[in-house]
Motif scaffolding. Structure first.
Motif, PDB file in Angstrom:
ATOM      1  N   SER A  24      82.396  -6.571  17.822  1.00 44.46           N
ATOM      2  CA  SER A  24      82.968  -7.269  16.657  1.00 44.46           C
ATOM      3  C   SER A  24      82.876  -6.401  15.403  1.00 44.46           C
ATOM      4  N   ASP A  47      86.829 -14.267  21.183  1.00 44.86           N
ATOM      5  CA  ASP A  47      85.474 -14.554  21.642  1.00 44.86           C
ATOM      6  C   ASP A  47      85.047 -15.927  21.131  1.00 44.86           C
ATOM      7  N   GLN A  49      82.288 -16.979  20.459  1.00 45.19           N
ATOM      8  CA  GLN A  49      81.244 -16.884  19.421  1.00 45.19           C
ATOM      9  C   GLN A  49      81.833 -16.819  18.015  1.00 45.19           C
ATOM     10  N   ASP A  51      82.455 -14.462  15.994  1.00 45.27           N
ATOM     11  CA  ASP A  51      81.810 -13.596  14.997  1.00 45.27           C
ATOM     12  C   ASP A  51      82.835 -12.892  14.106  1.00 45.27           C
ATOM     13  N   ASP A 141      89.218  -8.625  19.512  1.00 48.48           N
ATOM     14  CA  ASP A 141      87.784  -8.572  19.827  1.00 48.48           C
ATOM     15  C   ASP A 141      87.527  -9.517  20.990  1.00 48.48           C
TER      16      ASP A 141
HETATM   17 MG   LIG Z   1      81.116  -9.910  19.266  1.00 49.97          MG
END
Ligand SMILES: [Mg+2]
Ligand SMILES: Nc1ncnc2c1ncn2[C@@H]1O[C@H](COP(=O)(O)OP(=O)(O)OP(=O)(O)O)[C@@H](O)[C@H]1O
Length: 286
Positions: A24, A47, A49, A51, A141
């Motif tokens: 990321s 992703d 997540q 981020d 990403d």
């Molecule tokens: Mg990442």
């Protein structure tokens, strides 16, 4: 607004089968370096997540990013309603860098992609095709969704694989390269010209000049011309910069820190960007 010249967006994927290797951070900083080179950049957070969404200063909103785009194809494959500019506290909205964000709902689209059968592997490509005249570069990403990785490998022009510059971690990058070729084959695409289209970007966890030289030479034996010539150093400011929604270059400028690992990392991402740019194809492959 009609662009002065038609843009033909190239796609860079940042992918690794290891977590926490700087994907990321790489996507964000390489994207920002591309903006400094006059490019209009789309960051795609693939992703759960999210981020990259946070690094780009945007809120994590359910179904308002890639999860929304892939939610109900083919109806929803237009990403334009979901694009948001990068927000930086210091610099406001940066229109030259747009974000297609993510949320924890992203894994729910894995099933949607699977139900699309062979078509499902090309949903991302179709979504990005909609905006190919609006951007010079998309940087994706990736997290760990097999379905999204297949989608990205089906459309990326250049694939960046970050890896720690130590063994055995560095060997995982080789597995990734193998997987890239295999997936491209399964999708009926030309097996990626691995040497020309893949960049292995190494970073060192613990500086150790003598050990580094040895590791570098082994990495070069393994990855040859794919290996980005600069090794990114460990730098304790990375988390702080990411948490402040600043690129490393902006963080350095804001805090007037010169020299040391931060400067080396800013220079490193700049060199990595040049290395990646040099691999982008002149012509969009069919
Ligand atoms: Mg990442
Ligand atoms: N060069 C570096 N020096 C020091 N810390 C770094 C460096 N690059 C990344 N980090 C830190 O390592 C952690 C992981 O970085 P990042 O989120 O970019 O990796 P990732 O591969 O995207 O991780 P994940 O697999 O969780 O998505 C973060 O806390 C980040 O601040």
């Amino acid at each position: 607004m009609i662009a002065a010249h038609p843009r033909e967006m190239r796609i860079i994927a940042v992918v690794s089968n290891k977590g926490g290797v700087g994907k990321s951070t790489t996507a964000f900083n390489v994207g920002a370096e591309a903006v400094l080179r006059g490019m209009k950049v789309l960051l795609v957070d693939a992703d759960r997540q999210a981020d990259l969404t946070s690094y780009a200063g945007q809120e994590i909103l359910p179904w308002k990013g890639l999860d929304g785009v892939l939610r109900n194809p083919p109806m929803s494959l237009d990403p334009r309603p979901f694009l948001r500019p990068r927000l930086s506290g210091a610099h406001g909205a940066i229109e030259a860098m747009q974000l297609l964000g993510s949320s924890p709902h992203l894994p729910e689209v894995d099933e949607v992609i699977r139900s699309g059968f062979s078509d499902g592997s090309f949903y991302l490509r179709r979504a990005l095709d909609v905006v190919k005249a609006d951007f010079d570069l998309a940087i994706v990403d990736l997290g760990h969704s097999t379905e999204l990785i297949r989608n990205v490998l089906g459309c990326a022009d250049v694939i960046v694989v970050p890896t720690p510059a130590n063994f055995p971690d560095a060997r995982h990058a080789g597995d990734m390269l193998h997987e890239i070729g295999m997936v491209r084959g399964q999708l009926g695409l030309p097996r990626i010209e691995a040497i020309r289209r893949t960049v292995v970007s190494a970073w060192r966890r613990h500086p150790n000049a003598a050990g580094d030289a040895q590791v570098l030479s082994r990495l070069r034996d393994m990855y040859g011309d794919c290996l980005s010539p600069n090794i990114l150093p460990e730098c304790s400011y990375v988390s702080e910069a990411n948490a402040s929604r600043l690129t490393l270059r902006e963080f350095r400028e804001q805090y007037s820190r010169t020299g040391g690992p931060l400067q080396a990392l800013v220079d490193g991402y700049s060199a990595l960007t040049n290395f990646v740019m040099a691999r982008l194809p002149e012509e969009i492959p069919a």
